[in-house]
Enzyme design. Structure first.
Site, PDB file in Angstrom:
ATOM      1  N   TYR A 157       1.640 116.664  72.867  1.00 45.10           N
ATOM      2  CA  TYR A 157       0.540 115.735  73.186  1.00 45.10           C
ATOM      3  C   TYR A 157       1.077 114.429  73.787  1.00 45.10           C
ATOM      4  CZ  TYR A 157      -3.837 113.146  72.068  1.00 45.10           C
ATOM      5  OH  TYR A 157      -4.993 112.403  72.115  1.00 45.10           O
ATOM      6  N   LYS A 161       0.109 113.005  77.413  1.00 46.62           N
ATOM      7  CA  LYS A 161      -0.547 111.695  77.592  1.00 46.62           C
ATOM      8  C   LYS A 161       0.366 110.713  78.344  1.00 46.62           C
ATOM      9  CE  LYS A 161      -4.494 112.628  75.543  1.00 46.62           C
ATOM     10  NZ  LYS A 161      -5.716 112.840  76.336  1.00 46.62           N
TER      11      LYS A 161
HETATM   12  P1  NDP Z   1     -12.985 115.975  70.336  1.00 43.03           P
HETATM   13  O1  NDP Z   1     -12.119 117.050  69.767  1.00 43.03           O
HETATM   14  O2  NDP Z   1     -14.026 115.357  69.476  1.00 43.03           O
HETATM   15  O3  NDP Z   1     -13.698 116.511  71.697  1.00 43.03           O
HETATM   16  C1  NDP Z   1     -12.930 117.157  72.662  1.00 43.03           C
HETATM   17  C2  NDP Z   1     -13.793 117.461  73.854  1.00 43.03           C
HETATM   18  O4  NDP Z   1     -12.999 118.130  74.864  1.00 43.03           O
HETATM   19  C3  NDP Z   1     -14.964 118.393  73.553  1.00 43.03           C
HETATM   20  O5  NDP Z   1     -16.057 118.005  74.352  1.00 43.03           O
HETATM   21  C4  NDP Z   1     -14.443 119.757  73.987  1.00 43.03           C
HETATM   22  O6  NDP Z   1     -15.477 120.686  74.336  1.00 43.03           O
HETATM   23  C5  NDP Z   1     -13.617 119.365  75.218  1.00 43.03           C
HETATM   24  N1  NDP Z   1     -12.607 120.346  75.560  1.00 43.03           N
HETATM   25  C6  NDP Z   1     -11.581 120.796  74.796  1.00 43.03           C
HETATM   26  N2  NDP Z   1     -10.856 121.720  75.464  1.00 43.03           N
HETATM   27  C7  NDP Z   1     -11.434 121.864  76.679  1.00 43.03           C
HETATM   28  C8  NDP Z   1     -11.158 122.684  77.819  1.00 43.03           C
HETATM   29  N3  NDP Z   1     -10.145 123.544  77.859  1.00 43.03           N
HETATM   30  N4  NDP Z   1     -11.979 122.564  78.892  1.00 43.03           N
HETATM   31  C9  NDP Z   1     -13.019 121.714  78.872  1.00 43.03           C
HETATM   32  N5  NDP Z   1     -13.328 120.899  77.837  1.00 43.03           N
HETATM   33  C10 NDP Z   1     -12.542 120.992  76.747  1.00 43.03           C
HETATM   34  O7  NDP Z   1     -11.967 114.896  70.890  1.00 43.03           O
HETATM   35  P2  NDP Z   1     -12.069 113.291  70.982  1.00 43.03           P
HETATM   36  O8  NDP Z   1     -13.424 112.895  71.391  1.00 43.03           O
HETATM   37  O9  NDP Z   1     -11.465 112.729  69.767  1.00 43.03           O
HETATM   38  O10 NDP Z   1     -11.042 113.046  72.189  1.00 43.03           O
HETATM   39  C11 NDP Z   1     -11.449 112.792  73.522  1.00 43.03           C
HETATM   40  C12 NDP Z   1     -10.237 112.335  74.306  1.00 43.03           C
HETATM   41  O11 NDP Z   1      -9.700 111.153  73.704  1.00 43.03           O
HETATM   42  C13 NDP Z   1      -9.101 113.364  74.345  1.00 43.03           C
HETATM   43  O12 NDP Z   1      -8.473 113.338  75.602  1.00 43.03           O
HETATM   44  C14 NDP Z   1      -8.151 112.847  73.279  1.00 43.03           C
HETATM   45  O13 NDP Z   1      -6.840 113.276  73.507  1.00 43.03           O
HETATM   46  C15 NDP Z   1      -8.321 111.345  73.441  1.00 43.03           C
HETATM   47  N6  NDP Z   1      -7.921 110.578  72.263  1.00 43.03           N
HETATM   48  C16 NDP Z   1      -8.550 110.748  71.044  1.00 43.03           C
HETATM   49  C17 NDP Z   1      -8.141 110.008  69.953  1.00 43.03           C
HETATM   50  C18 NDP Z   1      -8.778 110.129  68.599  1.00 43.03           C
HETATM   51  O14 NDP Z   1      -8.250 109.536  67.646  1.00 43.03           O
HETATM   52  N7  NDP Z   1      -9.891 110.829  68.437  1.00 43.03           N
HETATM   53  C19 NDP Z   1      -7.038 109.046  70.049  1.00 43.03           C
HETATM   54  C20 NDP Z   1      -6.469 108.933  71.376  1.00 43.03           C
HETATM   55  C21 NDP Z   1      -6.908 109.680  72.424  1.00 43.03           C
HETATM   56  P3  NDP Z   1     -16.253 121.553  73.170  1.00 43.03           P
HETATM   57  O15 NDP Z   1     -17.106 120.575  72.421  1.00 43.03           O
HETATM   58  O16 NDP Z   1     -17.097 122.524  73.909  1.00 43.03           O
HETATM   59  O17 NDP Z   1     -15.208 122.169  72.323  1.00 43.03           O
END
Ligand code: NDP
Length: 250
Positions: A157, A161
């Site tokens: 990851y 990133k």
């Molecule tokens: P969630 O796990 O809550 O949501 C992830 C989202 O990505 C969902 O909408 C999911 O779709 C979608 N997704 C996953 N795999 C795919 C794929 N192969 N193709 C298309 N869509 C996909 O994550 P967060 O909201 O927490 O994270 C959002 C972003 O923020 C990410 O990039 C994460 O790395 C980043 N981030 C998050 C942090 C945290 O603490 N939460 C911290 C730092 C960065 P579905 O709902 O259909 O599964």
């Protein structure tokens, strides 16, 4: 703040849950039409479309795997013809699969790289010519503090990133003369399903390391997206903005 966003068309990846969902709601609340994708959670995506369309803006959810360039191209073409163009791209979809390197399989590595970094490449690639032709466009990549400071168990990851941060800067230099801005947001620990595997005790420990002593909310990130798209930020490009309660200070 909203004047630059109103009546624009935004694409948000991974809009069905967590941070992406908050971004969809924020942009729609500011009068922006939003097309977002989900991967598996159709019900959550459909419910969000219903909620967003109350704002008198258009919203459409599509099942797209960001790892697959042909699916992504078909999606962006559909959005262009259905919405009449694309002005804003938010690369938010991402996954984690934490393991010590000694236990990490090639598949654990590849899935995380392909979704976070490969997905950002695929969707940006599918939009960039449109943005270059229209000589405007805004791209915001959702990165992570893990790509700056590194975190144990996250070599896959962190690499993805960190790659997004470097991608953001290279592309910002490449397309600035076309009126396209490219920025990234590096959230710290944000309360979404991504943190669900951590116990309350572990979350308390995380808070001890955060100067502002709380976990972030999806809205903390969405508000920064809105700022970067506002008239107040038009001189910013190639930046990686931490939204992390002070966890990382550079
Ligand atoms: P969630 O796990 O809550 O949501 C992830 C989202 O990505 C969902 O909408 C999911 O779709 C979608 N997704 C996953 N795999 C795919 C794929 N192969 N193709 C298309 N869509 C996909 O994550 P967060 O909201 O927490 O994270 C959002 C972003 O923020 C990410 O990039 C994460 O790395 C980043 N981030 C998050 C942090 C945290 O603490 N939460 C911290 C730092 C960065 P579905 O709902 O259909 O599964």
């Amino acid at each position: 703040m909203s004047d630059l966003i109103k009546d624009k068309v935004a694409i948000v990846t991974g809009g069905s849950r967590g941070i992406g969902r908050a971004i969809v709601l924020k942009l729609a609340g500011l009068g922006c039409h939003v097309a977002f994708n989900y991967h598996e959670q159709k019900q959550a995506a459909d419910a969000l479309v219903q909620e967003v369309t109350k704002n008198n803006v258009r919203c459409k959810a599509s099942k797209v795997d960001v790892r697959d360039l042909s699916q992504v191209k078909a999606w962006t073409e559909d959005v262009k013809s259905d919405f009449g163009g694309i002005d804003i791209l938010i690369n938010n979809a991402g996954i984690v699969n934490d393991k010590a390197l000694m236990m990490m399989t090639s598949d654990d590595w590849q899935k995380v790289i392909d979704t976070n970094l490969g997905g950002t490449f695929n969707v940006t690639k599918a939009c960039i010519v449109t943005f270059m032709k229209q000589k405007k466009g805004d791209i915001i990549n959702i990165s992570s503090v893990s790509g700056i400071m590194g975190l144990p168990g996250q070599t896959n990851y962190s690499a993805a990133k960190g790659g997004i941060n470097a991608f953001t800067k290279s592309l910002a230099k490449e397309v600035a003369s076309y009126g396209i801005r490219v920025n990234a947001i590096a959230p710290g620990f944000i309360e979404t399903e991504m943190l669900a595997k951590f116990s309350d005790e572990q979350k308390e420990q995380m808070k001890q390391n955060i100067p502002l002593q709380r976990l972030g909310t999806p809205d903390d990130v969405a508000n920064t997206v809105a700022f970067l798209l506002s008239r107040d930020a038009t001189y910013m490009t190639g930046q990686v903005i931490n939204v992390d309660g002070g966890l990382v200070m550079r």
